[in-house]
Design a protein around this motif. Structure first.
Motif, short mmCIF file in Angstrom:
data_model
loop_
_atom_site.label_atom_id
_atom_site.label_comp_id
_atom_site.label_asym_id
_atom_site.label_seq_id
_atom_site.Cartn_x
_atom_site.Cartn_y
_atom_site.Cartn_z
N HIS A 125 0.80 -1.18 -0.08
CA HIS A 125 0.00 0.03 0.09
C HIS A 125 0.75 1.37 0.14
O HIS A 125 0.54 2.24 -0.85
N MET A 128 2.33 2.07 -3.31
CA MET A 128 1.51 2.60 -4.15
C MET A 128 0.83 3.78 -3.98
O MET A 128 0.20 4.30 -4.98
N THR A 129 1.23 4.39 -2.76
CA THR A 129 0.37 5.50 -2.32
C THR A 129 1.38 6.85 -1.91
O THR A 129 0.92 7.82 -2.55
N TRP A 130 2.58 6.51 -1.89
CA TRP A 130 3.42 7.74 -1.38
C TRP A 130 4.65 8.01 -2.00
O TRP A 130 5.22 6.95 -2.73
N ASP A 132 7.37 8.40 -5.30
CA ASP A 132 7.04 7.93 -6.63
C ASP A 132 6.38 6.87 -6.67
O ASP A 132 6.74 5.57 -6.53
N LYS A 133 4.90 7.04 -6.80
CA LYS A 133 3.92 5.63 -6.57
C LYS A 133 4.18 4.66 -7.74
O LYS A 133 4.45 4.93 -8.72
N SER A 135 2.97 1.17 -9.65
CA SER A 135 1.70 0.77 -10.15
C SER A 135 1.47 -0.48 -9.44
O SER A 135 2.52 -1.00 -8.60
#
Length: 176
Positions: A125, A128-130, A132-133, A135
């Motif tokens: 999580h 994917m959230t913070w 350089d996100k 994919s």
């Protein structure tokens, strides 16, 4: 009286942040390693890395790259990617942008619980959230490189050792 640094191009390049010759920014060993990598990537042996060269390289490592991704990579270079251009690109990215091992160690330790483990789902999580996100696929690819136990936990020290040149030195030892 002699001017300081006037006889040594290596001293001059260190002081000026690179000098006029990109080859001065790397050791002979590093240049040889870059040259070997360039030669592996230059599939058609024309002295320039193009789209088909990149595609072949990605295919060899088992990663499918889209035309858009390949075009974006090639667009990073202001000119065709010959060996000197590749060195220039490495030099530009090297200047101040790599984190010290202790910074990497502290970043991963921030996710660790008291037992020195990171919850896999929480870490995915975060990827994917913070920052350089990542994919979903990039997060999965990163996690595939880590040892995850049956409880869904990642040993933080094994990740630090994988990503650094010695496990984060003193910072990791102090935090753990």
């Amino acid at each position: 009286s002699r001017k300081s640094g006037s006889r040594s191009s290596s001293k001059r390049s260190k002081k000026s942040g690179g000098g006029s010759n990109v080859f001065d920014m790397f050791t002979q060993r590093q240049v040889a390693e870059f040259k070997e990598g360039f030669q592996l990537m230059d599939r058609d042996k024309d002295g320039v890395i193009g789209k088909t060269d990149l595609r072949g390289t990605f295919d060899e490592i088992g990663r499918i790259a889209t035309d858009q991704e390949l075009d974006e990579m090639l667009a990073d270079a202001p000119a065709p990617i010959n060996f000197t251009m590749l060195l220039n690109m490495f030099a530009e990215r090297q200047t101040g942008e790599s984190d010290d091992d202790d910074v990497v160690a502290k970043a991963f330790l921030a996710f660790a619980d008291e037992g020195g483990n990171i919850d896999c789902d929480t870490f995915r999580h975060a990827l994917m959230t913070w920052g350089d996100k990542f994919s979903s696929q990039e997060a999965d690819d990163a996690l595939d490189q880590m040892d995850i136990d049956d409880a869904g936990k990642i040993d933080v020290q094994s990740v630090i050792q994988m990503l650094t040149a010695g496990g984060g030195d003193d910072a990791a030892a102090e935090e753990a």
